[in-house]
Design an enzyme around this catalytic site. Structure first.
Site, PDB file in Angstrom:
ATOM      1  N   LYS A  99      -0.397   4.694   4.530  1.00 24.30           N
ATOM      2  CA  LYS A  99      -1.910   4.025   5.425  1.00 24.30           C
ATOM      3  C   LYS A  99      -0.578   3.237   6.962  1.00 24.30           C
ATOM      4  O   LYS A  99       0.775   3.379   7.012  1.00 24.30           O
ATOM      5  CB  LYS A  99      -1.701   2.408   4.979  1.00 24.30           C
ATOM      6  CG  LYS A  99      -2.438   1.489   4.870  1.00 24.30           C
ATOM      7  CD  LYS A  99      -3.407   0.606   4.030  1.00 24.30           C
ATOM      8  CE  LYS A  99      -3.974  -0.647   5.032  1.00 24.30           C
ATOM      9  NZ  LYS A  99      -5.374   0.514   5.064  1.00 24.30           N
ATOM     10  N   HIS A 110       0.859  -0.687  -0.259  1.00 24.66           N
ATOM     11  CA  HIS A 110       0.483   0.005   0.057  1.00 24.66           C
ATOM     12  C   HIS A 110       0.871   1.275   0.101  1.00 24.66           C
ATOM     13  O   HIS A 110       2.348   0.813  -0.068  1.00 24.66           O
ATOM     14  CB  HIS A 110      -1.078   0.058   1.320  1.00 24.66           C
ATOM     15  CG  HIS A 110      -1.935  -0.224   1.062  1.00 24.66           C
ATOM     16  ND1 HIS A 110      -2.011  -2.383   1.136  1.00 24.66           N
ATOM     17  CD2 HIS A 110      -3.403  -0.668   0.536  1.00 24.66           C
ATOM     18  CE1 HIS A 110      -3.294  -3.033   1.347  1.00 24.66           C
ATOM     19  NE2 HIS A 110      -3.824  -2.139   0.862  1.00 24.66           N
TER      20      HIS A 110
END
Length: 267
Positions: free
Chosen positions: A159, A155
Site C-alpha cells: 500500500k 495494511h
C-alpha cells in the site's frame, strides 16, 4: 443489465473486481483497461483474472470503447482517476472511485467533475465499514471530550498511502461528531519526548506488513475504561462486491458526488 468497465484489470484489486462483476447477475463486464503500452493489451480480461475467456479484450485507453460500458470502477491512483473523470465529464459516463491518497486540491477537482457526471467516491466500499461510520458518529457524540481517540490501521506492505483513506474517513467522522476539525486536531504517529497528550487530538498509527487486506480500530479511552471498535477485512472481494453494488446503484442517477452511505441508504 449494467455494463461495467474495470480500470487496472491486471492488478491485484482489478482481478478481483473483474471476478465480482462476472459473478453478479445484474452486471456484465463491458470493458477492461491496463497500463498504457502493457503487454496485456488485447488479452482477455477473464483469462487475466483466472476465470477463463469472457470475450472482453483489454485496452490501454477506455476512450476507444466508450460504447461498451455504462459505469467505470477505478481503484488505481489519483492521477489516473482524475484523467478518467475528465473522460466521464466529456462523455457523460458514471464512475465509482475506490482510489485513495488524494490531496485536498485533487479532492476539489473531483467534486467539480461530479457536477457533470455521477460519481460514487468512497475510501472503503465494504458494507461493514460504512455501518461502522454510523456507529462511530454516535459513539463519539455520546462520549465527548472526556475520551482520548486513537485510530490504528494495518495494511499489506504494497500500500502506497498512509494513513489509509478509510482511517482518515473514520477520523473525520469522529472529529465532526465532536465538533472538531480533523486538519487541526490530527496527530500522525509519535516519536521522542512528546509531552502529555493533548486532550482534543485524534491520533493515527499506521502498520504496513505482509499481506494484511485491511484492519481498522478506533479506540476511545479514558481513566478506567476503553472502548475499541474494529473492522477487519479478510478478502479484497469484500471491497469488490461493494464497488459493484455502487456501480449498479449509480447507473442512471443524476450527476453528483455520492458515497457508500448513499448507496446503502444509511443517510
Amino acid at each position: 443489465m449494467t455494463r461495467i468497465a474495470i480500470v487496472g484489470a491486471s492488478g491485484r484489486m482489478g482481478k478481483v473486481l473483474v471476478e465480482a462483476v462476472c459473478d453478479n447477475p445484474d452486471a456484465s463486464l463491458g470493458a477492461a483497461s491496463v497500463r498504457v503500452g502493457s503487454s496485456l493489451v488485447g488479452a482477455d480480461a477473464g483469462e487475466i483474472a483466472g476465470l477463463g475467456k469472457k470475450g472482453v479484450a483489454c485496452v490501454d485507453d477506455l476512450a476507444q470503447v466508450m460504447d461498451d460500458f455504462d459505469v467505470i470502477i477505478d481503484f488505481t491512483s489519483p492521477e489516473t482517476t482524475l484523467e478518467l473523470l475528465a473522460l466521464c465529464r466529456k462523455e457523460g459516463k458514471a464512475i465509482v472511485i475506490g482510489t485513495t491518497g488524494f490531496s485536498d486540491q485533487q479532492k476539489t477537482l473531483l467534486a467539480e467533475a461530479a457536477q457533470d457526471c455521477p460519481v460514487v467516491f468512497a475510501p472503503n466500499m465494504s458494507v461493514g465499514v460504512n455501518l461502522l461510520l454510523n456507529i462511530l458518529a454516535l459513539t463519539a457524540k455520546t462520549l465527548g471530550d472526556d475520551y482520548d481517540v486513537e485510530v490504528i490501521e494495518a495494511h499489506h506492505r504494497f500500500k502506497k498511502d498512509a494513513p489509509s483513506g478509510t482511517a482518515l474517513r473514520l477520523g473525520e467522522v469522529v472529529a465532526e461528531a465532536m465538533g472538531r476539525n480533523l486538519n487541526e486536531c490530527a496527530v500522525y504517529g509519535r516519536e521522542g519526548i512528546t509531552g502529555e497528550r493533548d486532550k482534543k487530538t485524534i491520533g493515527f498509527e499506521t502498520i504496513r506488513a505482509g499481506d494484511i487486506v485491511g484492519e481498522h480500530t478506533v479506540m476511545f479511552a479514558t481513566m478506567g475504561e476503553r472502548i475499541e471498535i474494529t473492522h477487519k477485512a479478510s478478502s479484497r472481494m469484500t471491497f469488490a462486491k461493494g464497488a459493484v453494488k455502487a456501480a449498479l446503484w449509480l447507473h442512471g442517477v443524476a450527476p453528483g458526488l455520492y458515497d457508500m452511505q448513499d448507496v446503502l441508504g444509511l443517510k
